[in-house]
Every structure is written in structure tokens, then in C-alpha cells.
Design an enzyme around this catalytic site. Structure first.
Site, PDB file in Angstrom:
ATOM      1  N   ASP A 171      19.564  -4.346  -5.698  1.00 54.52           N
ATOM      2  CA  ASP A 171      19.524  -3.904  -4.513  1.00 54.52           C
ATOM      3  C   ASP A 171      19.537  -5.244  -3.652  1.00 54.52           C
ATOM      4  O   ASP A 171      18.740  -6.135  -3.829  1.00 54.52           O
ATOM      5  CB  ASP A 171      18.435  -2.965  -4.390  1.00 54.52           C
ATOM      6  CG  ASP A 171      18.928  -1.927  -3.267  1.00 54.52           C
ATOM      7  OD1 ASP A 171      19.751  -2.116  -2.852  1.00 54.52           O
ATOM      8  OD2 ASP A 171      18.025  -1.105  -3.105  1.00 54.52           O
TER       9      ASP A 171
ATOM     10  N   ASP B 272      20.676   5.348  -9.462  1.00 58.41           N
ATOM     11  CA  ASP B 272      19.329   4.729  -9.891  1.00 58.41           C
ATOM     12  C   ASP B 272      18.334   5.677  -9.365  1.00 58.41           C
ATOM     13  O   ASP B 272      18.765   6.592  -8.195  1.00 58.41           O
ATOM     14  CB  ASP B 272      19.264   3.384  -9.281  1.00 58.41           C
ATOM     15  CG  ASP B 272      18.986   3.288  -7.797  1.00 58.41           C
ATOM     16  OD1 ASP B 272      19.824   3.630  -6.894  1.00 58.41           O
ATOM     17  OD2 ASP B 272      17.663   3.164  -7.426  1.00 58.41           O
TER      18      ASP B 272
ATOM     19  N   CYS C 143      12.066  16.970 -28.190  1.00 57.07           N
ATOM     20  CA  CYS C 143      12.360  16.001 -27.497  1.00 57.07           C
ATOM     21  C   CYS C 143      12.493  14.775 -28.497  1.00 57.07           C
ATOM     22  O   CYS C 143      11.337  14.455 -29.424  1.00 57.07           O
ATOM     23  CB  CYS C 143      11.584  15.608 -26.515  1.00 57.07           C
ATOM     24  SG  CYS C 143      11.857  13.880 -25.632  1.00 57.07           S
TER      25      CYS C 143
ATOM     26  N   CYS D 187      12.199  11.557 -27.690  1.00 57.15           N
ATOM     27  CA  CYS D 187      11.862  10.094 -26.987  1.00 57.15           C
ATOM     28  C   CYS D 187      10.930   9.675 -27.731  1.00 57.15           C
ATOM     29  O   CYS D 187      10.248  10.229 -28.472  1.00 57.15           O
ATOM     30  CB  CYS D 187      11.461  10.357 -25.594  1.00 57.15           C
ATOM     31  SG  CYS D 187       9.635  10.953 -25.582  1.00 57.15           S
TER      32      CYS D 187
ATOM     33  N   CYS E 151       7.357  11.486 -27.665  1.00 56.91           N
ATOM     34  CA  CYS E 151       7.245  12.743 -28.370  1.00 56.91           C
ATOM     35  C   CYS E 151       7.608  12.430 -29.725  1.00 56.91           C
ATOM     36  O   CYS E 151       6.934  13.097 -30.727  1.00 56.91           O
ATOM     37  CB  CYS E 151       8.338  13.736 -27.696  1.00 56.91           C
ATOM     38  SG  CYS E 151       8.065  14.202 -26.144  1.00 56.91           S
TER      39      CYS E 151
ATOM     40  N   HIS F 181       9.078   9.115 -21.740  1.00 61.09           N
ATOM     41  CA  HIS F 181       9.682  10.482 -21.730  1.00 61.09           C
ATOM     42  C   HIS F 181      10.592  10.741 -20.756  1.00 61.09           C
ATOM     43  O   HIS F 181      11.817  11.418 -20.840  1.00 61.09           O
ATOM     44  CB  HIS F 181       8.503  11.540 -21.783  1.00 61.09           C
ATOM     45  CG  HIS F 181       9.279  12.884 -21.615  1.00 61.09           C
ATOM     46  ND1 HIS F 181       9.588  13.775 -22.810  1.00 61.09           N
ATOM     47  CD2 HIS F 181       9.270  13.581 -20.623  1.00 61.09           C
ATOM     48  CE1 HIS F 181      10.044  14.632 -22.629  1.00 61.09           C
ATOM     49  NE2 HIS F 181       9.886  14.909 -21.346  1.00 61.09           N
TER      50      HIS F 181
END
Lengths: 362, 362
Positions: free
Chosen positions: A60, A258, A296, A298, A301, A328
């Protein structure tokens, strides 16, 4: 893009970020310019090497941060002078300096330095937002005056974009994106698109949304603006957002996003799930042996970390709490993006809310 | 054993802890009893499942923490009553309750609940340490009075150990270790060993060292005490320590250690290396492209994270700083233990300081 403001996605190693399915991350030129400084990062081999992230990075420009975080001393056609949040010293930021910083950092995509007044009318701003508007500190600006301020800002943003493009020294390796402003006013957005896209750049972004508007207003502005941008170039909606904001934006033509929500909220016990958010500090999770989200995949998890354990970590103010939940939450949004890509390929948009009930929550 | 006080080695996932070469970790019964409570952890399936660590766990009894951290209201033959650091409520801790807590948590090794007066004479204690001594708050205790206090404490510790052993309900799956006290007095240490080892237990620990003594004094006491303990059972030196403390202790017969140094110091920019410590906040590392330690195979160094990057993360108060350095520091101590095992096998102790120059630093 997960946000790695100071050269780190807070609490996650690059390997953990990568494992969420993230290909590209965002760094903030504003923060890295102040510390450790862009010159130092250049000397150390650039921001990829600095933070050990070998995949794409977007920086940015520092415009938004200079406006929203710093004590601004003066603003004129040349640029902005503000106080450093590190040591209070006066720092001048101009389009040329912003591009120099971003050339030094060496990200793959760099953003134009633009004039960032608030898109929301001053009367509707809270105190923090009001700081963006500069001339509206007393909150007494009329709608017409506010529109005039936005109009001036647009024209200045275009002049600054030309200066950014002229100053850009590494066009072979860094893609400069222009930023369309104009608040929630369609006329101003159209005018901004015309001016900004008149400069041939590798991509274009929509800025100045998700600064306090309703989801409906965000969707309206994005829908109107995105279709005016060149279809063959990436269209990036800055700082958005929640699941349905993203789905609506992609449907309008947006390609890139983003947002700090997955990580910032993750550090604050706010878990994103397909069925809607959970606050893992709540007592109801004390004895909950389920993982953050059933099914999930991830890393948090998949490792079997339970809601009861996460609640314990948050209540105990343990660092691992923010790490596990950020993993997560980023994975949640990357999974949404995967499903959106499938919906585009299969033209199966209508099936999306079945897999993502959160999209139907109003 | 890395220390995971509240059911988490601070800032590290279990996978990251495991990757440092750690086989067993330590949790604190005191902290987990207060939050989320031992009963809750038992209901959730025990502490291994709670924190997703499938390898061995040792729980400290809560004795040392009750003495060092809590506001103690009363102490008598039955036990200790202190104020909860969470909500100020009165909590009674007895040998029976400590074992019940540890039975509920379900660690593989559990520790006796003992009487923990300071082993250092009151005049030499700082204010924090003085809190341990209870009857010496005014610092006016004579050496003879202090020795008498230690003697009473020893005998009480033995009576409490018998109560711990009687109360222990899960001898099939949890090994109770007794703790030898006695400060820096050889007579008292010998007396304590005789009493404690009179109770047949799977292992024995030396407590009450590394609470303010010099490294030389620690080594002396450990050397004297360790050889009195049964050779065929694990000998555990609690809360030690720096590299040369550990090497000296192993040479004296010690098998097991725990210490917060790798992680606590890691969160405070203190890097352990074979050549001695570094403070990664120092300006001299601003442009240092070397990893924390040249040739190190820990996950932080192997990923290429530079001293310059670590310094930036510490200066920016980023969570990742503590995570990366804790990984390095735990790996440092696990590597030392590996090299000590090799030195035992090869009887090559004299070669150890070549590979670990820090051992020669005085």
C-alpha cells in the site's frame, strides 16, 4: 491478501500463512518506511527476503495510513507533511517519495499515492474518521462543500498519479496500480475512473470504500465503478471486507481484495465460519469439544484444537490464541475465494449460499 | 522440558514445539487449576487432548507457584490457603488436593506438593524472593533460625509426600515424583534425600535450587544431592537452567530438566547461541543479514530469518518475534542435551566446550 502491515502477518510464520492457501500478501509502505525504513530494507535485499516470503507482495502506498493514522501538519499540491508515529519527527510524503519507498521495498505490485478525504459526509463521521477530512474538523461542512472537496481531491489524485508513474523506476519488475476515488457519488466515481484509466497502468484499484458505509452502499458503489474499469486488467477493491461484500464485489467484476478482518478479528476471538461469526470468549464454548468449525481443513482445526481450548487461550491472553484463530480466519476467506472461482467457472452463483450460509445473514 | 504454563508453550503450536526436538513438556497445575480448572480439563479428556500434545507431559504440583505467586493467607500442617490470582477468592491447597488436580489433568509425570521456603538466607533475598520465606518478611531471621525453618519444612515435606502418595489415584498411568528440599545445606539435603527416598516412587526431583544462588553454589548442591538419589530412577533438577548449570548437573547424575529461560528470554529478545547470548534488540543487528546463529538447524534459522528481521520484529513489538526466538532457544537447549548424550556415550566430555564455547564463559 492477508495484511502483513509491518512485514509480518501478525503471529504467523510465512509457512503458516502459506498453509492458509494465501498466494500474495499486503505490506504497508507507511509503517515500513518509518521502521526499519525502506532504505534499510533495500540494503537488506528487499521486502521478500526481509520477511522470507518468496511469493508476491503488494505494498500500500502509505497514503491511507498517512491520512488516517498520523498527525498531519500541512497538505498542499506537493504532498503531505506529518508527524512520525515513532518519534514525532516531521516526515514529508509526496507521490515521488511514496514510489521511491515502494521501489526500495521491492513489492511486485505497488500502489499510487493519492489524496484520501473521507467519502462519508462529515456529519456522519465518527471522531476518528473525521480526522481524514481535514477541513471538516468542526463537522459543519455542507453536502455541497463536501462534494467540492471530493472533486478537488479527485483532480489532485490524478495529478499525483501522473507524478507516481513518472517517478516509478522499476517498471520491469513492479506493477503500479492507480486508485479510483470519488466516495459514494457516482458522478465523481465516473470522473475518477475516466481520469485514472487515462493513464495506462497494469491494474486499477477502487479506494475510499469500506470506510464506514453500509454493505448495501459499498455494493452499489463497487457495482457502478468496477464495470467502468478495463476488463482485461486486474481490478482491486481496497480494504474489503466481509463475506457478502466480497461476493457482491466479485459479481461486479472485482479480482483482488485485502483486508485486516481475518487477522485483526482473529486476535480478538472473532471466528469467521461459513454459518456466521462466533465470539470464542463466550462462556458457552467453555466445554465445547468441537473444533472452531466442523469440517474445516485449516491447520488449527485439522490439528484438533477445540473451541474450549481456544476460549481458554483467549481468556488467558495467550499469544497462541491469536495465531490459531488468524490461521483459521485467513483460511476461511481463502476458501471463500476458491468457492467463488468455482462459481465463476460453473456459473453456479446461486448455489454459493448453500455452502456459505453466512452470505444469507442480514 | 519446555515450559507450557497454561497449557501452551507461549506462542508456539504443538507442531512447532515438537520440531524443536522436544519430547516432553511441563504444565503448571497451579495455573490450570485456576483456569480453566482441572475439573474442566478432566471433563474435556485430559490435558494432552486439551492442548493437542500427544507426547509426555509433566505437571508441577502447584506448590512452588502457590508460594511464589499467590497472596498466602494461612499455612499449617494441613496445607496452604491463598488468594486466587484470577478473582481473589480463597483457595485451599493441600497434598491431597494437589494430587487430585494432577490426577484430573492426567499428565504422565506428576509432582509432590511440598513446603517451599526459600533456600537462600533472608538477608540475601530480594523483595520478591522474601515472600517465599513467610516468617522472614522483616529480614531479621538469624542463620540458625533460618536453618530451623528449613528443617521443619523438610519434615513437613516428607509428611506431605506420604499424603500425596496415599492420595494418588492413578498410579497405573501417572508417575509421582518426590521432591528433595534442603536449600544449600548439605546436612539438610542428606536428611531430605533419606526421608523422601524412603518412599518408593518412580522418580525423584531436586527442588529449591536456582532460586537466587550462584552457579557455583547450584553445582555444589546438585553434585552433593544427585549422587545420593537412586541411580536406577530418573533424577530431575527443577527449574534449571543455563547451559553450564545443565552440563554440570548431568555430570553429577541429573537426567531431567525444565526451564522457562528459552521461552521467557526468547520473548524478550535474548537469543541463546553456542557462543553465548545475544540481545537482538541491539542496534548492531539492524543490518545483520546473518541468521540468529550461523549453522543452526532450528525452524527459525533454517527458514532464513535474519537478525535484522528479528530486531525489527522486536522493536515493532510483533508477536512473531517471540515465536521465532522461542523456537530457536528451545532448539538450542535440545541440541545441547543431544550433545550431552553423545558426550556420555563417547565419554567425550572434554570436547563439549569446543562445540559449546558458552560453557567456558564465566
Amino acid at each position: 491478501m492477508p495484511v502483513g502491515t509491518r512485514g509480518t502477518v501478525k503471529g504467523l510464520t510465512p509457512a503458516q500463512v502459506r498453509a492458509t492457501g494465501s498466494d500474495i500478501i499486503l505490506n504497508n509502505a507507511f509503517h515500513l518506511m518509518l521502521r526499519p525504513t525502506d532504505v534499510r530494507i533495500a540494503e537488506l535485499g528487499g521486502v521478500h527476503k526481509f520477511m522470507q516470503w518468496s511469493r508476491p507482495i503488494l505494498t500500500d502506498s502509505g497514503g491511507y495510513q498517512a491520512w488516517s493514522m498520523a498527525d498531519i501538519n500541512t497538505i498542499d499540491e506537493n504532498g503531505v507533511i506529518f508527524k512520525s508515529i515513532i518519534d514525532g519527527s516531521k516526515i514529508q510524503m509526496t507521490p515521488e517519495r511514496s514510489i521511491e519507498i515502494q521501489n526500495n521495498l521491492g513489492a511486485d505490485i505497488i500502489m499510487a499515492f493519492d489524496d484520501c478525504p473521507s467519502s462519508v459526509e462529515p456529519q456522519k463521521q465518527n471522531l476518528t474518521r473525521r480526522r481524514h477530512a481535514l477541513t471538516t474538523r468542526d463537522g459543519s461542512m455542507t453536502e455541497a462543500q463536501h462534494k467540492n472537496r471530493l472533486l478537488q481531491s479527485l483532480d489532485r489524485t490524478t495529478r499525483w498519479l501522473e507524478r507516481c508513474d513518472d517517478a516509478h523506476q522499476r517498471k520491469d519488475t513492479q506493477s503500479l496500480f492507480g486508485i479510483v476515488q470519488g466516495g459514494i457519488d457516482f458522478d465523481l466515481r465516473a470522473r475518477s475512473v475516466e481520469q485514472v484509466c487515462n493513464i495506462d497502468l497494469p491494474g486499477y484499484a477502487i479506494g475510499g470504500v469500506a470506510v464506514g458505509e453500509t454493505p448495501e452502499k459499498i455494493a452499489e458503489v463497487v457495482k457502478f465503478t468496477a464495470k467502468l474499469l478495463p476488463e482485461e486488467k486486474p481490478r482491486y477493491l481496497m480494504g474489503v471486507g466481509y463475506e457478502r461484500d466480497i461476493v457482491a464485489a466479485v459479481a461486479s467484476g472485482i479480482d483482488m481484495f485485502d483486508c485486516v478482518l481475518p487477522t485483526r478479528n482473529g486476535r480478538n476471538a472473532h471466528a469467521f465460519t461459513r454459518k456466521g461469526p462466533l465470539n470464542l470468549r463466550n462462556a458457552c464454548y467453555s466445554d465445547d469439544l468441537g473444533v472452531i468449525e466442523d469440517g474445516c481443513t485449516c491447520a488449527s482445526c485439522a490439528a484438533g484444537n477445540t473451541r474450549a481450548y481456544l476460549r481458554h487461550l483467549f481468556k488467558s491472553k495467550e499469544m497462541l490464541a491469536g495465531t490459531l484463530l488468524s490461521i483459521h480466519n485467513i483460511h476461511h476467506f481463502q476458501s471463500l475465494m476458491i468457492d467463488i472461482r468455482l462459481a465463476i467457472e460453473d456459473n453456479s452463483w446461486s448455489a454459493l449460499p448453500e455452502r456459505w450460509p453466512v452470505l444469507a445473514i442480514t
